[in-house]
Design a protein around this motif. Structure first.
Motif, mmCIF file in Angstrom:
data_model
loop_
_atom_site.group_PDB
_atom_site.id
_atom_site.type_symbol
_atom_site.label_atom_id
_atom_site.label_comp_id
_atom_site.label_asym_id
_atom_site.label_seq_id
_atom_site.Cartn_x
_atom_site.Cartn_y
_atom_site.Cartn_z
ATOM 1 N N GLY A 35 0.734 -1.227 0.029
ATOM 2 C CA GLY A 35 -0.107 0.056 -0.021
ATOM 3 C C GLY A 35 0.868 1.368 -0.105
ATOM 4 N N LYS A 36 2.161 1.087 0.185
ATOM 5 C CA LYS A 36 3.222 2.288 0.280
ATOM 6 C C LYS A 36 3.421 2.809 -1.395
ATOM 7 N N ILE A 37 3.648 4.098 -1.339
ATOM 8 C CA ILE A 37 4.119 4.718 -2.723
ATOM 9 C C ILE A 37 5.631 4.492 -2.826
ATOM 10 N N GLU A 48 12.584 5.984 -3.748
ATOM 11 C CA GLU A 48 12.065 6.270 -2.297
ATOM 12 C C GLU A 48 10.773 5.660 -2.162
ATOM 13 N N VAL A 49 10.657 5.277 -1.105
ATOM 14 C CA VAL A 49 9.067 4.443 -0.654
ATOM 15 C C VAL A 49 8.757 5.220 0.827
ATOM 16 N N ASP A 50 7.451 5.629 0.468
ATOM 17 C CA ASP A 50 6.742 6.339 1.706
ATOM 18 C C ASP A 50 5.288 6.099 1.770
ATOM 19 N N GLU A 51 4.832 6.380 2.866
ATOM 20 C CA GLU A 51 3.090 6.353 2.914
ATOM 21 C C GLU A 51 2.412 7.549 2.134
ATOM 22 N N ILE A 69 10.152 11.241 -12.613
ATOM 23 C CA ILE A 69 9.577 10.299 -11.550
ATOM 24 C C ILE A 69 8.297 9.585 -11.953
ATOM 25 N N TRP A 70 8.374 8.197 -11.777
ATOM 26 C CA TRP A 70 7.237 7.441 -12.007
ATOM 27 C C TRP A 70 6.689 6.929 -10.606
ATOM 28 N N ILE A 71 5.551 7.121 -10.125
ATOM 29 C CA ILE A 71 4.834 6.819 -9.092
ATOM 30 C C ILE A 71 4.179 5.348 -9.196
ATOM 31 N N ILE A 72 4.436 4.288 -8.330
ATOM 32 C CA ILE A 72 3.435 3.249 -8.406
ATOM 33 C C ILE A 72 3.070 3.101 -6.811
ATOM 34 N N ARG A 73 2.069 2.272 -6.721
ATOM 35 C CA ARG A 73 1.555 1.740 -5.157
ATOM 36 C C ARG A 73 2.074 0.246 -5.126
ATOM 37 N N VAL A 74 2.821 -0.171 -4.008
ATOM 38 C CA VAL A 74 3.098 -1.435 -3.820
ATOM 39 C C VAL A 74 1.805 -2.425 -3.673
ATOM 40 N N SER A 76 -0.536 -2.994 -5.973
ATOM 41 C CA SER A 76 -1.525 -2.521 -6.554
ATOM 42 C C SER A 76 -1.450 -2.196 -7.976
ATOM 43 N N ARG A 77 -2.267 -2.147 -8.972
ATOM 44 C CA ARG A 77 -2.144 -1.718 -10.219
ATOM 45 C C ARG A 77 -2.252 -0.069 -10.497
ATOM 46 N N HIS A 78 -3.012 0.673 -9.038
ATOM 47 C CA HIS A 78 -3.431 1.688 -9.201
ATOM 48 C C HIS A 78 -2.781 2.474 -8.167
ATOM 49 N N VAL A 79 -2.514 3.943 -8.300
ATOM 50 C CA VAL A 79 -1.937 4.719 -7.352
ATOM 51 C C VAL A 79 -3.109 5.304 -6.508
ATOM 52 N N ARG A 80 -4.380 5.575 -7.180
ATOM 53 C CA ARG A 80 -5.264 6.074 -6.495
ATOM 54 C C ARG A 80 -6.554 5.439 -6.871
ATOM 55 N N ARG A 81 -7.518 5.671 -6.478
ATOM 56 C CA ARG A 81 -9.015 5.033 -6.444
ATOM 57 C C ARG A 81 -9.932 6.078 -6.650
#
Length: 90
Positions: A35-37, A48-51, A69-74, A76-81
């Protein structure tokens, strides 16, 4: 303040980000960070990893001021819902 310009097409940006995550980063961050970014510089592979998206990006930019910078959520396929979701019944 300097405005950073993208150096890649959207498709290439996404391809590079996903490729780096799968080949280099995922095995290092998956355990214990669900669930972290993860913020990844698609040119150096640094991450870098963070909430918080902002905190992860800020730390990465402090190390690499010109990061792409590319952002992904650990996990999950989605960063936001967006929109509603159905509650799971117990």
């Amino acid at each position: 303040m300097t405005v950073r310009q993208p150096r890649y097409s959207k498709e290439e940006f996404a391809r590079r980000g996903d490729e780096i995550y799968e080949s280099q980063v995922r095995s290092q961050v998956e355990e214990g960070n669900h669930g972290k970014i993860v913020a990844i510089d698609i040119e150096t592979g640094a991450f870098e990893v963070d909430e918080s998206e902002v905190a992860a990006c800020n730390r990465l930019e402090a190390r690499y001021p010109d990061a792409q910078i590319w952002i992904i959520r650990v996990g999950s396929r989605h960063v936001r819902r967006f929109g509603g979701r159905t509650k799971k019944s117990v």
